[in-house]
Design an enzyme around this catalytic site. Structure first.
Site, PDB file in Angstrom:
ATOM      1  CE  LYS A  32     -13.684 -39.611 -61.791  1.00  0.00           C
ATOM      2  NZ  LYS A  32     -13.150 -38.907 -60.623  1.00  0.00           N
ATOM      3  CB  THR A  33     -14.253 -41.312 -56.106  1.00  0.00           C
ATOM      4  OG1 THR A  33     -14.531 -40.352 -57.129  1.00  0.00           O
ATOM      5  CG2 THR A  33     -13.816 -40.591 -54.845  1.00  0.00           C
ATOM      6  CG  ASP A 219     -10.014 -37.760 -59.634  1.00  0.00           C
ATOM      7  OD1 ASP A 219     -10.251 -38.619 -60.516  1.00  0.00           O
ATOM      8  OD2 ASP A 219     -10.889 -37.325 -58.857  1.00  0.00           O
ATOM      9  CD  GLU A 220     -12.823 -36.112 -63.127  1.00  0.00           C
ATOM     10  OE1 GLU A 220     -12.727 -36.460 -64.321  1.00  0.00           O
ATOM     11  OE2 GLU A 220     -13.854 -36.291 -62.459  1.00  0.00           O
ATOM     12  CD  GLN A 250     -16.957 -39.469 -68.104  1.00  0.00           C
ATOM     13  OE1 GLN A 250     -17.665 -38.702 -67.445  1.00  0.00           O
ATOM     14  NE2 GLN A 250     -16.512 -40.612 -67.611  1.00  0.00           N
ATOM     15  NE  ARG A 592     -22.772 -37.581 -66.822  1.00  0.00           N
ATOM     16  CZ  ARG A 592     -21.718 -38.151 -66.238  1.00  0.00           C
ATOM     17  NH1 ARG A 592     -21.463 -37.908 -64.974  1.00  0.00           N
ATOM     18  NH2 ARG A 592     -20.935 -38.973 -66.898  1.00  0.00           N
TER      19      ARG A 592
END
Length: 714
Positions: A32-33, A219-220, A250, A592
């Site tokens: 995503k970044t 973002d987020e 998330q 993770r």
């Protein structure tokens, strides 16, 4: 120049789509970044948008720096001038220009956490309360909640209905509010609240800033709260271009105000919202992803997606059932040692847990094996305030040293101030005795009733220590001292869990060393706390799942997977909403892991739950194709002690392991060093260690001991 060849098809769509309202659902590890930064570069390079018309809101300074660096790498000087910052930094820039409209100077002060604590310290002195009864964090949360609900200090006082603890909090809130106004200061919550208020009261100021930002990126987005979302919508008023990136699966910070419905229901506010789902994961293997998918699929408040990977199937998820928390910790650390021998660095391995108290056993076994570790976002177990307080109470029973006395004489609050302690200290120094002996002998004339009551309590514990088991003695200390009641009144759930975990620790110690004393237990604990100060280099990562958000590791161990622990009993009490939050936490924890994922649990009795443990649903919800169950649960039996269905290993069929040891054998213990076996009975060895440890009784099967090898003799 943007290299579109580096993007998969969905990433390319997310970068180049011209829809005014775009919602990018970016699964864990889906890049995503990269997509967000390339989107900004695309607007500048391909669409001719000036950098200063582009706003990107991140939720950490680290993310903002990373985004700026990536854009600079792609566009060099052409990318300079983009507004990329956290939402708080953005508000500060807006307010520093226009806060004058609210009668504040442009050089207003922003108070940090230390400043806030200092103001609370002043407020506590004025109100006459103690920080041990009213922890700073709890009161700051109370103040923040009132601010976000637009409840003034006056209204907050009305809502107390005379309840003492709420009255005191409202008084502190009033002092805090007045003090900030005197200083022309804002805290972090105020930065957002003042900005939205400024825009509401002065539409011309809102229009000025809204015209500035032609394209707004967030973002987020799954972590925004209602006030932040309101601010974002205000800023999008003029040009109405909003691009958000996030993953409803998330959303794990609802306790901080995050609202999963904001991203899930975005199309209700923006009817023409276009959604692009990024579902190719670049981090994990397919077995890990498929296992995580099968768990999160049970949630309803989500946007449906299925992550996949081109990293191959990899190893299946490993699930291990252990007989006790100690056995669970030993299993985890033994696997860490094995994997380290296979070439994995310690820093590429992580142990994740739902609550901080669950780190205790793992920390102990890591220390015993001299393995460095680091705790993200928290303190080591034996360094936590409530644990140190209770250990100090226990030291009053055995040694009554001055450091323990000073730490706990006013916790809970007994009206003993610094001047009183200074007076007692002076007498102790003159007489050459301890501070406890000063009050025991009645040598300090003031506060006689308080000190006499304290002495009676300690002396009672000293007498009871002769007959009571250590865990029962600790229960008595918690009740008599009022410490448990203090935590319960303040609803300090996490601190209570740490205290209950200490009870588990003492109970296990009593089993492992049945004839050991309280003083010996405290000596053993001091070994752990001394080791905790060692420097860390290549270190195993320990952290709560919340702290692990955004991190990734080759190997992940998720421990404590029992119903009531994970999922949390407290959160499940909220019903379906709480359970779905817990399931999202499990999804975050599992994703993770890059290569190996271990899920562990134990079936012993838990003081935290006050019941036997049952396996977490977040294990059974994993499709059987993607998980290997190393051990099945043994048969439960009825405990006469706790009147609960306790599940433990049936030891009646086990052959005692003391037959491998003979009198005179030299053994090595992980803490006590070398010792000589001087007797054995029913699987329990009597071992003589050198001073100051003396003779100990230890289970022959306990992993802390082993025979000395021939090659170790000099």
């Amino acid at each position: 120049m943007i290299k579109y060849s580096d993007l998969n098809e969905r990433q390319k769509m997310a970068v180049t789509d011209d829809s005014p309202h775009l919602r990018i659902i970016a699964g864990a590890g889906s890049g995503k970044t990269r997509v967000l930064t390339m989107r900004i570069a695309y607007l500048i390079e391909q669409k001719g948008v000036k950098p200063y018309h582009i706003l990107a809101i991140t939720f950490t300074n680290k993310a903002a720096r990373e985004m700026k660096n990536r854009i600079n790498d792609m566009l060099k000087d052409e990318g300079t001038g983009c507004w990329i910052s956290t939402i708080h930094s953005l508000c500060m820039r807006i307010l520093s220009e226009d806060i004058g409209a609210l009668n504040y100077p442009k050089n207003f002060t922003v108070v940090d956490a230390d400043d806030q604590r200092q103001i609370l310290k002043e407020a506590y002195k004025e109100v006459g309360i103690d920080k041990k009864e009213y922890p700073y964090g709890t009161v700051l949360d109370y103040i923040a909640d009132n601010k976000y609900m637009n409840v003034s200090p006056e209204k907050a006082m009305e809502f107390t209905y005379g309840e003492t603890r709420l009255v005191n909090k409202a008084k502190v809130y009033d002092y805090y509010d007045r003090r900030l106004k005197q200083l022309y200061a804002l805290d972090f919550d105020d930065l957002i609240l003042f900005t939205t208020r400024l825009f509401r009261l002065y539409p011309n100021i809102l229009e000025k800033w809204s015209r500035k930002f032609h394209y707004i990126h967030v973002d987020e987005f799954q972590d925004v709260d209602k006030e932040q979302y309101f601010l974002i919508r205000q800023l999008a008023t003029v040009h109405d271009n909003l691009y958000v990136v996030g993953d409803p699966d998330q959303t794990i910070f609802t306790w901080r105000g995050a609202d999963v419905n904001i991203i899930v229901n975005m199309e209700k506010d923006f009817k023409d919202t276009k959604t692009i789902i990024l579902n190719q994961n670049y981090r994990s293997t397919n077995n890990i992803l498929s296992g995580a998918n099968s768990v999160i699929r049970n949630n309803k408040a989500r946007v449906d997606k299925e992550l996949f990977s081109r990293n191959g199937d990899g190893s299946k998820i490993i699930h291990k059932t252990c007989a006790s928390e100690t056995a669970e910790a030993n299993y985890v650390v033994n696997q860490i040692i094995k994997l380290h021998g296979d070439g994995y660095n310690y820093k590429d391995m992580a142990v994740l847990y739902r609550a901080n108290y669950l780190s205790r056993e793992v920390e102990k076994v890591l220390i015993e094996n001299r393995i460095n570790y680091v705790i993200y976002g928290g303190l080591r177990f034996y360094e936590r305030m409530e644990v140190k307080d209770i250990l100090s109470y226990l030291r009053m029973i055995t040694r009554a040293d001055d450091l323990a006395f000073i730490r706990i004489i006013n916790s809970p609050r007994r009206g003993i101030g610094p001047k009183t302690l200074d007076g007692i200290q002076s007498i102790a120094n003159e007489q050459g005795i301890s501070m406890y002996d000063v009050i025991k002998r009645g040598l300090y004339p003031k506060n006689r009733d308080v000190f006499d009551g304290f002495v009676r309590m300690v002396e009672k514990w000293r007498e009871d220590m002769k007959t009571l088991d250590l865990e029962i003695l600790l229960q008595e200390v918690l009740d008599d001292s009022g410490y448990r009641t203090m935590l319960e009144k303040e609803n300090e759930t996490e601190r209570l869990e740490n205290v209950k975990s200490l009870l588990d620790d003492i109970k296990q110690y009593s089993v492992d060393y049945p004839d050991s004393s309280l003083d010996e237990y405290l000596q053993m604990i001091s070994l752990y706390t001394d080791r905790a100060s060692e420097d860390v280099g290549d270190a195993v990562n320990l952290c709560t799942i919340h702290s692990a958000k955004g991190l990734e590791f080759d190997v992940v161990f998720v421990v404590g997977l029992s119903e009531g622990i994970f999922p949390s009993e407290r959160t499940m009490a909220e019903g379906q909403k709480g359970l779905e939050e817990e399931r999202r936490l499990a999804y975050v924890a599992y994703t993770r892991a890059r290569k190996l994922l271990y899920l562990t649990e134990s079936n012993s009795f838990s003081f935290v739950l006050q019941s036997a443990k049952l396996q977490s649903r977040f294990i059974s919800e994993i499709d059987s194709r993607y998980i290997d169950h190393v051990d099945e649960r043994p048969t439960p039996f009825r405990s006469a002690i706790f009147d609960e269905d306790i599940v433990i290993q049936d030891r009646r069929k086990e052959k005692p392991k003391d037959d491998q040891y003979r009198n005179g054998d030299t053994v090595i213990h992980k803490i006590y060093g070398e010792g000589i076996v001087i007797g054995s009975e029913n699987g329990v060895l009597q071992i003589a260690f050198s001073h100051p440890h003396g003779v100990k009784k230890i289970l022959a099967s306990h992993p802390s001991i082993r025979k000395k090898k021939k090659e170790e003799y000099s």
